[in-house]
Design an enzyme around this catalytic site. Structure first.
Site, PDB file in Angstrom:
ATOM      1  N   CYS A  17      13.759  11.174   5.358  1.00 52.64           N
ATOM      2  CA  CYS A  17      14.251  10.677   6.743  1.00 52.64           C
ATOM      3  C   CYS A  17      15.516  10.317   7.656  1.00 52.64           C
ATOM      4  CB  CYS A  17      13.547   9.123   7.704  1.00 52.64           C
ATOM      5  SG  CYS A  17      14.853   7.923   6.900  1.00 52.64           S
ATOM      6  N   LYS A  43       0.417  -1.153  -0.076  1.00 55.67           N
ATOM      7  CA  LYS A  43      -0.155  -0.507   0.280  1.00 55.67           C
ATOM      8  C   LYS A  43       1.056   0.932   0.345  1.00 55.67           C
ATOM      9  CE  LYS A  43      -1.488   2.885   1.849  1.00 55.67           C
ATOM     10  NZ  LYS A  43      -1.693   4.253   1.645  1.00 55.67           N
ATOM     11  N   SER A  98       5.118   8.685   8.810  1.00 54.64           N
ATOM     12  CA  SER A  98       5.831  10.214  10.792  1.00 54.64           C
ATOM     13  C   SER A  98       5.046   8.938  11.325  1.00 54.64           C
ATOM     14  CB  SER A  98       4.367  10.911  10.032  1.00 54.64           C
ATOM     15  OG  SER A  98       3.225  10.204   9.843  1.00 54.64           O
TER      16      SER A  98
HETATM   17  P1  NAD Z   1       2.683   9.700   6.239  1.00 59.70           P
HETATM   18  O1  NAD Z   1       2.459   9.024   7.831  1.00 59.70           O
HETATM   19  O2  NAD Z   1       1.966  10.468   6.261  1.00 59.70           O
HETATM   20  O3  NAD Z   1       2.052   8.404   5.376  1.00 59.70           O
HETATM   21  C1  NAD Z   1       2.642   7.247   5.155  1.00 59.70           C
HETATM   22  C2  NAD Z   1       1.980   5.821   4.994  1.00 59.70           C
HETATM   23  O4  NAD Z   1       0.611   6.009   5.876  1.00 59.70           O
HETATM   24  C3  NAD Z   1       1.286   6.017   3.501  1.00 59.70           C
HETATM   25  O5  NAD Z   1       0.354   5.491   3.020  1.00 59.70           O
HETATM   26  C4  NAD Z   1      -0.526   6.795   4.068  1.00 59.70           C
HETATM   27  O6  NAD Z   1      -1.150   7.122   2.901  1.00 59.70           O
HETATM   28  C5  NAD Z   1      -0.699   6.707   5.286  1.00 59.70           C
HETATM   29  N1  NAD Z   1      -1.158   6.910   6.485  1.00 59.70           N
HETATM   30  C6  NAD Z   1      -1.453   8.336   6.265  1.00 59.70           C
HETATM   31  N2  NAD Z   1      -2.542   9.155   7.537  1.00 59.70           N
HETATM   32  C7  NAD Z   1      -2.566   7.246   7.580  1.00 59.70           C
HETATM   33  C8  NAD Z   1      -3.377   7.317   8.956  1.00 59.70           C
HETATM   34  N3  NAD Z   1      -4.337   8.612   9.702  1.00 59.70           N
HETATM   35  N4  NAD Z   1      -3.801   6.495   9.320  1.00 59.70           N
HETATM   36  C9  NAD Z   1      -3.306   4.987   8.592  1.00 59.70           C
HETATM   37  N5  NAD Z   1      -2.102   5.524   7.278  1.00 59.70           N
HETATM   38  C10 NAD Z   1      -1.921   6.564   7.143  1.00 59.70           C
HETATM   39  O7  NAD Z   1       4.129  10.216   5.887  1.00 59.70           O
HETATM   40  P2  NAD Z   1       4.290  10.915   4.278  1.00 59.70           P
HETATM   41  O8  NAD Z   1       4.301  12.116   4.696  1.00 59.70           O
HETATM   42  O9  NAD Z   1       4.308   9.365   3.163  1.00 59.70           O
HETATM   43  O10 NAD Z   1       6.238   9.984   4.562  1.00 59.70           O
HETATM   44  C11 NAD Z   1       7.008  11.459   5.576  1.00 59.70           C
HETATM   45  C12 NAD Z   1       7.264  10.579   7.079  1.00 59.70           C
HETATM   46  O11 NAD Z   1       8.052   9.608   6.656  1.00 59.70           O
HETATM   47  C13 NAD Z   1       7.812  11.181   8.155  1.00 59.70           C
HETATM   48  O12 NAD Z   1       8.153  12.249   8.619  1.00 59.70           O
HETATM   49  C14 NAD Z   1       9.735  10.716   7.271  1.00 59.70           C
HETATM   50  O13 NAD Z   1      10.515  11.051   8.339  1.00 59.70           O
HETATM   51  C15 NAD Z   1       9.296   9.564   6.992  1.00 59.70           C
HETATM   52  N6  NAD Z   1      10.603   8.413   6.936  1.00 59.70           N
HETATM   53  C16 NAD Z   1      10.705   7.431   7.576  1.00 59.70           C
HETATM   54  C17 NAD Z   1      11.796   7.148   7.321  1.00 59.70           C
HETATM   55  C18 NAD Z   1      12.505   5.414   8.143  1.00 59.70           C
HETATM   56  O14 NAD Z   1      13.131   4.289   7.620  1.00 59.70           O
HETATM   57  N7  NAD Z   1      12.323   5.825   9.827  1.00 59.70           N
HETATM   58  C19 NAD Z   1      12.225   6.535   6.122  1.00 59.70           C
HETATM   59  C20 NAD Z   1      11.202   7.508   5.421  1.00 59.70           C
HETATM   60  C21 NAD Z   1      10.144   8.029   5.850  1.00 59.70           C
END
Ligand code: NAD
Length: 498
Positions: free
Chosen positions: A280, A172, A225
């Site tokens: 990240c 997803k 996140s």
């Molecule tokens: P996000 O949390 O908004 O989304 C990530 C995933 O979660 C997506 O597939 C999205 O559809 C889903 N999602 C969003 N809201 C949701 C909800 N309320 N309930 C369930 N699922 C939901 O993150 P983003 O903006 O796409 O990515 C950026 C974030 O990811 C930053 O915080 C970054 O630091 C983090 N990140 C972390 C790593 C790591 O390895 N630690 C790597 C890359 C990115």
């Protein structure tokens, strides 16, 4: 308008009628829409995955590896197209998008070694006529929920390991840039994988919740996140699933007084502003040790930051492109407002940045904030934009304490010529991945990736042998083949090896 569909092989679930717009962040135009699925979409994908997975698990690992080799060759052959597609939806420059594909491919290369990696352990003669051996078996169907910022790399980290280990996989991806994940699934099929082994379902919270609650999905890998990561971890675990959930970050770069400042400035420019700071493992906080180091560093940083070229994502001379959506641009600029109100000094201000000819693009100029302190919200939270914050540390102890006490613990770097200080720092700092004169210490594919504290929930890292562990369960077998002449002993006493 171009429509991005699910990539599923089971049935044809009724469309939900819900879609999500896909921007071109460089122009500010809507270039496509992605369909959003629901529990019925997922059900169709799961049904197909259940059908194909047992035969895949029974396929010998060398044959499974051949599909991985073929997939690697196909991704390489299509790399330019993938990088351009990725760049057009995400906004990162094309050369950086190549890196996104490449770091994913490196895990596919590791997965090509699956026959070796899956060899179990064997102890002959563990007791009289007794041998013990162990094997790792696939879980069944794995699911991956991925963020927008690495739409090639992170899906490959997950499905490369899960599928090589014998699982089927349902991905997803982020609804903000879903085209590359779908393209990867098409290439995987072309590589000879059975239909239905790798499927892509699109969606938002509704789809994610369906995955979290599905009884036939035993393991979920999430990257995104932190608040969502924690939610995924808790709800998945409450449903008795295996979950790894990686979250946000606020990585610090410690600059010791003896560091080579020209090198540091060069490294920081890339690590803080590359990909518009949407990584990240970016370095958005620099911690010079001592006022003298801070002043010298600031003096060198200002011209280097002013020389950065912001451009459209297919501009080969641009250092970085737009951020992903208009909402994200507003969010990043909002954090600069907050920092200013909190008393940070705005040394270089990227708010209101306009790229001539692309006034509707989601650009944020490079921003430098000095005299940021640990009580500021803009320090505590992740900004995820082209914003570098200077937090001045008194001494080495202070520099170890700052990243160690921060809520996030993904990556950290120290810049120094002093081996003792570097060694001491690496061993004491409370952060998962450490770079010594390396600004973005993402471990290579045969090690493993994972942050600490609110950057990582669950206890098994991504890819490498840890990834293999996550996507398999260990079976332990104790065997004896009596010839009928043994002393039967006392069967009522717990067996020991004497
Ligand atoms: P996000 O949390 O908004 O989304 C990530 C995933 O979660 C997506 O597939 C999205 O559809 C889903 N999602 C969003 N809201 C949701 C909800 N309320 N309930 C369930 N699922 C939901 O993150 P983003 O903006 O796409 O990515 C950026 C974030 O990811 C930053 O915080 C970054 O630091 C983090 N990140 C972390 C790593 C790591 O390895 N630690 C790597 C890359 C990115």
């Amino acid at each position: 308008m171009r429509q991005i569909d699910h990539f599923i092989s089971g049935g044809s679930p009724a469309p939900t009628g819900r879609t999500h717009k896909i921007w071109n962040p460089s122009t500010g135009e809507i270039q496509a829409e992605v369909v959003l699925g629901n529990a019925a979409t997922l059900e169709a994908a799961v049904a197909k995955a259940k059908e194909v997975q047992p035969a895949w698990a029974a396929t010998n690992p060398q044959k499974r590896a051949r599909v991985m080799f073929e997939f690697k060759a196909l991704v390489e052959a299509n790399k330019q197209e993938l990088a351009e597609l990725l760049s057009s939806e995400h906004g990162k420059v094309v050369e950086d998008a190549h890196g996104d594909v490449q770091r994913g491919l490196e895990v596919i290369e590791f997965a090509c070694g699956i026959p070796q990696a899956l060899k179990g352990e064997y102890s002959q003669g563990a007791g009289p006529g007794i041998d013990v051996y162990s094997m790792r078996q696939p879980l069944g169907i794995g699911a991956g929920i991925t963020p927008f910022n690495f739409p090639a790399m992170i899906p490959m980290w997950m499905f490369g390991m899960a599928i090589a280990a014998g699982n089927a996989f349902i991905l997803k991806p982020s609804e903000r840039d879903p085209s590359v994940p779908v393209r990867l699934a098409e290439l995987f099929l072309e590589a000879g994988a059975p239909e239905g082994l790798l499927q892509v379902v699109h969606g938002d919270k509704e789809m994610v919740d369906a995955i979290l609650d599905h009884p036939d999905i035993p393991a979920i890998s999430f990257v995104g996140s932190s608040d969502i990561a924690q939610y995924i971890y808790q709800r998945g675990a409450a449903n008795a699933k295996r979950v790894q959930a990686f979250g946000g970050a606020k990585n610090h770069g410690i600059v010791m007084p003896d560091a080579d400042l020209d090198q540091v400035v060069n490294d920081l420019a890339g690590a803080a502003f590359g990909s518009a700071g949407e990584r990240c493992m970016a370095l958005p906080v620099v911690v010079p040790v001592g006022e003298d180091t801070a002043d010298k560093l600031r003096e060198k940083l200002i011209p280097a930051i002013n020389a950065l070229r912001v451009g459209v994502s297919n501009d080969p001379d641009a250092h970085y492109g737009p951020v992903v959506t208009p909402e994200h641009k507003a969010r990043v600029e909002g954090w600069i407002d907050t920092a200013e109100k909190e008393g940070a000094e705005v040394v270089i201000d990227g708010r209101g940045f306009n790229l001539q000819g692309h006034e509707d693009g989601f650009f944020v100029g490079p921003t430098l904030l000095d005299r940021v302190t640990t009580d500021m919200e803009s320090y505590k939270e992740e900004i995820f934009g082209p914003v570098l914050q200077i937090v001045r540390a008194k001494d080495f102890e202070d520099a170890v304490r700052l990243p160690s006490e921060h809520q996030y613990g993904n990556g950290v770097a120290i810049f120094t010529r002093n081996g003792h200080a570097a060694r001491e720092f690496a061993s004491r700092v409370n952060v998962g991945m450490v770079g010594i004169n390396v600004p973005i210490p993402v471990p290579v594919s045969y090690h493993s990736f994972g942050g600490w504290k609110r950057s990582g929930f669950g206890d098994i890292d991504q890819y490498g042998m840890e990834g293999l562990k996550f996507w398999t369960k260990a079976k332990k077998i104790t065997q004896r083949w009596p010839d009928g002449n043994e002393d039967l002993g006392n069967a009522f006493i717990i067996p020991t090896m004497g």
